[in-house]
Motif scaffolding. Structure first.
Motif, mmCIF file in Angstrom:
data_model
loop_
_atom_site.group_PDB
_atom_site.id
_atom_site.type_symbol
_atom_site.label_atom_id
_atom_site.label_comp_id
_atom_site.label_asym_id
_atom_site.label_seq_id
_atom_site.Cartn_x
_atom_site.Cartn_y
_atom_site.Cartn_z
ATOM 1 N N UNK A 129 0.827 -1.216 0.000
ATOM 2 C CA UNK A 129 0.000 0.000 0.000
ATOM 3 C C UNK A 129 0.859 1.263 0.000
ATOM 4 N N UNK A 130 2.119 1.124 -0.394
ATOM 5 C CA UNK A 130 2.986 2.285 -0.569
ATOM 6 C C UNK A 130 3.424 2.943 0.713
ATOM 7 N N UNK A 131 3.379 2.185 1.833
ATOM 8 C CA UNK A 131 3.793 2.740 3.110
ATOM 9 C C UNK A 131 2.827 3.764 3.674
ATOM 10 N N UNK A 132 1.618 3.817 3.141
ATOM 11 C CA UNK A 132 0.661 4.836 3.567
ATOM 12 C C UNK A 132 0.104 4.504 4.952
ATOM 13 N N UNK A 133 0.017 5.496 5.811
ATOM 14 C CA UNK A 133 -0.475 5.302 7.179
ATOM 15 C C UNK A 133 -2.002 5.262 7.177
ATOM 16 N N UNK A 134 -2.571 4.119 7.526
ATOM 17 C CA UNK A 134 -4.027 3.966 7.537
ATOM 18 C C UNK A 134 -4.571 3.804 8.946
ATOM 19 N N UNK A 135 -3.747 3.981 9.943
ATOM 20 C CA UNK A 135 -4.177 3.800 11.332
ATOM 21 C C UNK A 135 -5.325 4.743 11.669
ATOM 22 N N UNK A 136 -6.419 4.164 12.171
ATOM 23 C CA UNK A 136 -7.560 4.954 12.596
ATOM 24 C C UNK A 136 -8.399 5.532 11.477
ATOM 25 N N UNK A 137 -8.113 5.145 10.220
ATOM 26 C CA UNK A 137 -8.816 5.728 9.087
ATOM 27 C C UNK A 137 -9.849 4.759 8.517
ATOM 28 N N UNK A 140 -8.261 -7.639 5.810
ATOM 29 C CA UNK A 140 -7.929 -8.107 7.153
ATOM 30 C C UNK A 140 -6.606 -7.519 7.640
ATOM 31 N N UNK A 141 -5.654 -7.357 6.724
ATOM 32 C CA UNK A 141 -4.391 -6.719 7.105
ATOM 33 C C UNK A 141 -4.606 -5.243 7.421
ATOM 34 N N UNK A 142 -5.494 -4.593 6.679
ATOM 35 C CA UNK A 142 -5.789 -3.186 6.967
ATOM 36 C C UNK A 142 -6.429 -3.048 8.344
ATOM 37 N N UNK A 143 -7.314 -3.961 8.682
ATOM 38 C CA UNK A 143 -7.893 -3.949 10.037
ATOM 39 C C UNK A 143 -6.807 -4.143 11.085
ATOM 40 N N UNK A 144 -5.902 -5.073 10.810
ATOM 41 C CA UNK A 144 -4.811 -5.330 11.758
ATOM 42 C C UNK A 144 -3.938 -4.089 11.934
ATOM 43 N N UNK A 145 -3.851 -3.284 10.890
ATOM 44 C CA UNK A 145 -3.054 -2.052 10.942
ATOM 45 C C UNK A 145 -3.819 -0.890 11.569
ATOM 46 N N UNK A 146 -5.086 -1.143 11.957
ATOM 47 C CA UNK A 146 -5.839 -0.124 12.673
ATOM 48 C C UNK A 146 -6.866 0.626 11.868
ATOM 49 N N UNK A 147 -7.127 0.184 10.621
ATOM 50 C CA UNK A 147 -8.129 0.858 9.791
ATOM 51 C C UNK A 147 -9.524 0.317 10.091
ATOM 52 N N UNK A 148 -10.529 1.121 9.779
ATOM 53 C CA UNK A 148 -11.936 0.718 9.858
ATOM 54 C C UNK A 148 -12.368 0.419 8.431
ATOM 55 N N UNK A 149 -12.609 -0.849 8.130
ATOM 56 C CA UNK A 149 -12.607 -1.328 6.749
ATOM 57 C C UNK A 149 -14.003 -1.634 6.230
ATOM 58 N N UNK A 150 -14.219 -1.278 4.980
ATOM 59 C CA UNK A 150 -15.336 -1.771 4.182
ATOM 60 C C UNK A 150 -14.749 -2.500 2.982
ATOM 61 N N UNK A 151 -15.218 -3.710 2.731
ATOM 62 C CA UNK A 151 -14.722 -4.516 1.613
ATOM 63 C C UNK A 151 -15.747 -4.482 0.482
ATOM 64 N N UNK A 152 -15.244 -4.306 -0.727
ATOM 65 C CA UNK A 152 -16.111 -4.248 -1.905
ATOM 66 C C UNK A 152 -15.709 -5.332 -2.889
ATOM 67 N N UNK A 190 -18.548 8.101 2.223
ATOM 68 C CA UNK A 190 -17.189 8.481 1.873
ATOM 69 C C UNK A 190 -16.214 7.783 2.815
ATOM 70 N N UNK A 191 -14.955 7.656 2.361
ATOM 71 C CA UNK A 191 -13.920 6.969 3.113
ATOM 72 C C UNK A 191 -12.667 7.841 3.119
ATOM 73 N N UNK A 192 -11.856 7.697 4.155
ATOM 74 C CA UNK A 192 -10.590 8.431 4.158
ATOM 75 C C UNK A 192 -9.695 7.941 3.031
ATOM 76 N N UNK A 193 -9.626 6.621 2.874
ATOM 77 C CA UNK A 193 -8.720 6.011 1.897
ATOM 78 C C UNK A 193 -9.490 4.989 1.066
#
Length: 255
Positions: free
Chosen positions: A44-52, A66-78, A145-148
């Protein structure tokens, strides 16, 4: 309208097709077509997704979600709604062109098992991600809308990738990440046909175009984003690979 689905019941592992290599506690490693384990930050290019809040477009078996969740993101999967949402590069023996109903039926069954693999992982990881099934061209109409917005190895499989990027961009408050794409190293604004066009066959006709750096840059600048390019990695197990393969991740941040 943005409408997440109700969680599916946990499927049997035998009724799944895994696109990603997955690893769950107490189980043998499940091998998929791509192995991204250990490469998620660079993917993901080293982008900080924590809390986003993050939308994972084309979630497949869910590794990135699942990795994004582990990194602290709030995820919607499409993921795609059905086989009717796909297009294929045209050629003489194309099932997509010659028998569209059969193509959709066959693709729907593959997609069902792919979605099963996501839900299998959803339960195994204790995921809290929302899931939405819809075509990409519907995303621009959502009231959400989503942060990322993260799209991993997706644009090469779209017959109109530029319009898709536009539809996804309106959902992103902060950044669009086009991850692990075969980007053409040129500042000219080009779409290059995939190498599979030279030897097309059913189920090998799903790669359309590779965008150039210049085209990515222009599209995102037109949309009000600044762009940078980073190297990303994954192991192509479907091709018998054992070593990480480099590609490019495009990170577009809203001005």
């Amino acid at each position: 309208m943005f409408r997440p689905v109700q969680p599916w019941r946990q499927p049997e592992r035998s009724d799944c097709i895994f696109y990603h290599t997955m690893e769950f506690a107490g189980e043998p490693v499940i091998k998929g077509g791509w192995d991204i384990r250990g490469h998620f930050p660079s993917y993901i290019g080293g982008y900080d997704i924590t809390g986003k809040t993050l939308l994972d477009v084309g979630a497949a078996s869910g590794f990135l979600s699942f990795e994004a969740e582990r990194a602290g993101a709030i995820v919607t999967s499409m993921e795609a709604r059905s086989g009717a949402d796909f297009t294929q590069v045209p050629h003489l023996d194309s099932g997509y062109l010659n028998d569209r109903p059969a193509f959709v039926t066959e693709t729907d069954e593959i997609l069902r098992k792919l979605k099963n693999s996501y839900w299998y992982g959803w339960y195994k990881t204790g995921s809290r991600a929302d899931v939405v099934y819809a075509p990409i061209n519907a995303a621009g109409t959502w009231d959400r809308r989503f942060d990322v917005v993260l799209a991993g190895a997706i644009t090469e499989h779209l017959s109109d990738p530029v319009t898709a990027i536009g539809n996804l961009s309106v959902l992103a408050r902060e950044a669009v990440i086009i991850a692990f794409d075969p980007v053409v190293d040129s500042e000219d604004m080009t779409l290059t046909a995939g190498p599979n066009w030279l030897n097309l066959a059913p189920r090998q006709d799903h790669t359309w175009y590779f965008l150039s750096r210049g085209l990515y840059r222009r599209v995102f600048e037109n949309l009000g984003f600044d762009v940078r390019f980073e190297q990303s990695w994954a192991v192509p197990l479907f091709a018998g690979g054992a070593e990480p393969t480099p590609r490019t991740t495009v990170i577009a941040t809203r001005r």
